[in-house]
Every structure is written in structure tokens, then in C-alpha cells.
Motif scaffolding. Sequence first.
Motif, PDB file in Angstrom:
ATOM      1  N   ASN A   1      12.589   0.901  -2.954  1.00  0.00           N
ATOM      2  CA  ASN A   1      11.189   1.330  -2.972  1.00  0.00           C
ATOM      3  C   ASN A   1      10.500   1.031  -4.300  1.00  0.00           C
ATOM      4  O   ASN A   1       9.400   1.493  -4.568  1.00  0.00           O
ATOM      5  CB  ASN A   1      11.065   2.821  -2.641  1.00  0.00           C
TER       6      ASN A   1
ATOM      7  N   LYS B   1       0.075   6.911 -13.980  1.00  0.00           N
ATOM      8  CA  LYS B   1      -0.150   6.233 -12.697  1.00  0.00           C
ATOM      9  C   LYS B   1      -1.557   6.516 -12.186  1.00  0.00           C
ATOM     10  O   LYS B   1      -2.243   5.625 -11.685  1.00  0.00           O
ATOM     11  CB  LYS B   1       0.897   6.693 -11.679  1.00  0.00           C
TER      12      LYS B   1
ATOM     13  N   GLN C   1       0.833  -1.199   0.000  1.00  0.00           N
ATOM     14  CA  GLN C   1       0.000   0.000   0.000  1.00  0.00           C
ATOM     15  C   GLN C   1       0.869   1.252   0.000  1.00  0.00           C
ATOM     16  O   GLN C   1       0.585   2.217  -0.711  1.00  0.00           O
ATOM     17  CB  GLN C   1      -0.931   0.000   1.215  1.00  0.00           C
ATOM     18  N   LYS C   2       1.925   1.218   0.796  1.00  0.00           N
ATOM     19  CA  LYS C   2       2.824   2.365   0.883  1.00  0.00           C
ATOM     20  C   LYS C   2       3.600   2.567  -0.427  1.00  0.00           C
ATOM     21  O   LYS C   2       3.708   3.694  -0.926  1.00  0.00           O
ATOM     22  CB  LYS C   2       3.809   2.155   2.044  1.00  0.00           C
ATOM     23  N   ILE C   3       4.101   1.467  -1.007  1.00  0.00           N
ATOM     24  CA  ILE C   3       4.855   1.573  -2.255  1.00  0.00           C
ATOM     25  C   ILE C   3       3.963   2.091  -3.384  1.00  0.00           C
ATOM     26  O   ILE C   3       4.349   2.987  -4.146  1.00  0.00           O
ATOM     27  CB  ILE C   3       5.463   0.210  -2.649  1.00  0.00           C
TER      28      ILE C   3
ATOM     29  N   LYS D   1       1.283   3.846  -3.209  1.00  0.00           N
ATOM     30  CA  LYS D   1       0.854   5.226  -2.977  1.00  0.00           C
ATOM     31  C   LYS D   1       1.997   6.232  -3.104  1.00  0.00           C
ATOM     32  O   LYS D   1       1.826   7.305  -3.687  1.00  0.00           O
ATOM     33  CB  LYS D   1       0.221   5.348  -1.591  1.00  0.00           C
ATOM     34  N   GLU D   2       3.179   5.875  -2.585  1.00  0.00           N
ATOM     35  CA  GLU D   2       4.236   6.873  -2.431  1.00  0.00           C
ATOM     36  C   GLU D   2       5.398   6.748  -3.409  1.00  0.00           C
ATOM     37  O   GLU D   2       6.075   7.731  -3.706  1.00  0.00           O
ATOM     38  CB  GLU D   2       4.782   6.813  -0.997  1.00  0.00           C
ATOM     39  N   SER D   3       5.670   5.542  -3.902  1.00  0.00           N
ATOM     40  CA  SER D   3       6.823   5.365  -4.776  1.00  0.00           C
ATOM     41  C   SER D   3       6.485   5.792  -6.207  1.00  0.00           C
ATOM     42  O   SER D   3       5.392   5.503  -6.700  1.00  0.00           O
ATOM     43  CB  SER D   3       7.275   3.909  -4.765  1.00  0.00           C
ATOM     44  N   PRO D   4       7.398   6.461  -6.902  1.00  0.00           N
ATOM     45  CA  PRO D   4       7.110   6.909  -8.272  1.00  0.00           C
ATOM     46  C   PRO D   4       6.939   5.747  -9.240  1.00  0.00           C
ATOM     47  O   PRO D   4       6.225   5.867 -10.232  1.00  0.00           O
ATOM     48  CB  PRO D   4       8.319   7.761  -8.635  1.00  0.00           C
TER      49      PRO D   4
END
Length: 409
Positions: A109, A205, A62-64, A66-69
Motif C-alpha cells: 500500500n 500530509k 486515489q485510494k492509496i 487517501k487511505e495509506s499513511p
Amino acid sequence: MKITEIKGGVTAAKGFEAAAAAAAIKYQGRTDMALVYSEKPCHAAGTFTTNIVKAAPVKWDQKIVKESPYAQAVIVNSGIANACTGEEGMGYCKETAEEAAKVLGVPENAVLVASTGVIGMQLPMDRLKKGISLLKEAKGSTLEHGTAASKAIMTTDTVNKEIAVQVELGGKTVTVGGMCKGSGMIHPNMCTMLAFVTTDANISKEMLQKCVSADVKDTFNMISVDGDTSTNDTLLVLANGMAENPEITEENEDYKAFAKALNTVNTWLAKKMAGDGEGATALFEVKIVGAESKEQAVILSKSVVTSSLVKAAIYGHDANWGRILCAMGYSGAQFDPEKVELFFESAAGKIQIIENGVAVNYSEEEATKILSEPEVTAIADVKMGHATATAWGCDLTYDYVKINADYRS
């Protein structure tokens, strides 16, 4: 738009590789780790379990997402779910990503992780790290590499599940391929499944996530095996843009065509999971037609497909229509039971069972013949409008209890 099915899975799209390895995470004598890898960075989208108890890999992904390009690799293990493992479990995800980053030469990431299997057990990280090196050595872009990966992620599945399709976008051929696993602890709201979809489509994305989130409502969220929503449900979609179609940045015709291709893949995978439910002998499809709204149709279809009594009747090839009407009645959706028409359909034919809420003069023998096929459909017309919904499940057999009574041993 024409969607063409081709042979393949996660390696069908340009630039994608896959691998399987036997790391002895829990199983002996079989592969139990898989890799999905793109030679170029990918836009990533995902949907995840609605269970409050979320496995560590779900939180990591979920974090990757949402936050990783971008993302470039997925490391999957079967046998141990890395769920209910506390901070140690989150540490395992970081260790896995660090090792994969080092071995594959990608940023930490950009590594997604997924696990499936027994809840509460800790991962043997020495074996898992060795497995990552084995995956790098084994990876390749052939159909066989994708098939091997689809087999490595299985737990109680009886067959591997993979599909690929092609569609033309902006004059370029775009491929969408996928694989999944799932057999038990499956229920609408993402089910106990791991699903990985790869595409060489060039799509932003934001639009990829929008497309995935919309599609899951009519595919993976419409299946059920046993009413249990898992801790590990994960659908990841990776798009590397290597088809070189004009980038999809809005809901234009190319977006609609891509959405159709994604829906074809996800629907196929979802149905395969439902039909391969633990101990199942039949795929059970429930279509609600004539509803006044999509929401009403969804509620009614899910209520029928999740009913243990209905599922048991399907196993017994018994046209016990009262159970279907009953399940519709307690769903919470409002309808007039005295207007309902019900049909059963399969490769053996179609038969009407009730009209205006009352049984018609049908042949029990013919109904049993229709219900004895490996794929069976119940169609209920509530005569209130034009909305429809379809849910998928399976029959409930003795073997379901046997499989789940000793799953840990």
C-alpha cells in the motif's frame, strides 16, 4: 523568498532515486517503464482526472493517496493506458503493487502506479513484472537516472520534461523536482498528463494535499491542447522530509515559500506540455487582465486558448482578432466587448490590435512577425477590475490530425 532553478528532475531532492527500463509493453527499441523511489517513506498528495471514465491506475492511486499513511514508490508504464479494462485492469494494479513491494522491499500500500497510452488494451503483466526487476537493478540518484525516467514515460511527446528548484525553509535548503509527460488529449481539468513531483520538504500530509490541490488550479488545470479530458490524468507529489526543515503543519511563511516553489515547478511543467502539444509549432499563452473576478478571468482565458479557430490562426501567424473576441463572447462570462483592448506579444515585440473593441491602425506585417515566434501571448484587458488569469495552449496544425488518425497502429 528566493526560488533558485537547478539542473535536475525527480532525483534532485534528497533520498530520491529513479530508473528507466525497456519492457516492450507496446513500444520496441525504447524504454517504456519508469520508477520513482524514495529511500524513506513519503507523505503523498495527488490530483486526478475529472473524467467519469477513470483508468484503473487513477482509482488505485486515489485510494492509496487517501487511505495509506505513506507512499515510497511509483511504477509507471507507457504505451498502454490500462483504461476501460474492467476488473482485470484493477487486478493489474494490485499485481504491479505486489511485485514492486516484493522486489523493492516496501509495503504494497506504499506503491503508486501510473499508465499512459492506448485505451482499451490489456497490459502484458509478464513483461511488466520483468520490467519492475529491471527498474530495481537500474535505479540510482543521479541526474541521468531522473532524465532516463522522464524519457521512458513519453508517448507522442517530442521532448522529455523535467525541472528542479530550491528554496530555503527554516534555515534548510529544500528541493522540489518534477517530471511529466503529455502532448495530446490535453484539456483543462487536469489534461492527459502524468506528472510526478518529489521533494525533501518536511510537510504534513494534510498541508501537502492542500497545497497541491490549490496549485493545480493555476497550473495544470490552465492548459489545453485539443479539448479532450483524458482518462488517466494524474499528478502525484511525494515529500520524504529529508531536508529536515521544521515540519510545515500550518499556513505559515514556510508554507507560502514551499507553495511558491511547487508553483514554479508545476507552471514550468504545464507550459512545457502545452508547448509540446501534438503537431504544435508554438506555445500559445492567453492572459486576461482587468477582470472583475478570478473566476471571470479563468473562464475567458480558457475559452480563447481552447478555440480551434483561434489556434488555427496562431498556426497561420494571422492576427485574426475577431476570433479571440468571439471566443470570449461565447465563454459565458459577462463583459463589455466595446471596452476590450487586445495585444499580441512575443520575443519579436508587442503590438496593440484592438482598442475599445475596435481594430486600431496596426501593421499586419509586424503582427505576423510577432506571431511567428515559438512562444506567443495574447493579452486581453476587459477593464472591469484587477483580477487576472493565464491559460496555455498551442497552435492547431495538420500534424495533429495525422498523429491522432493512426495513433493505435
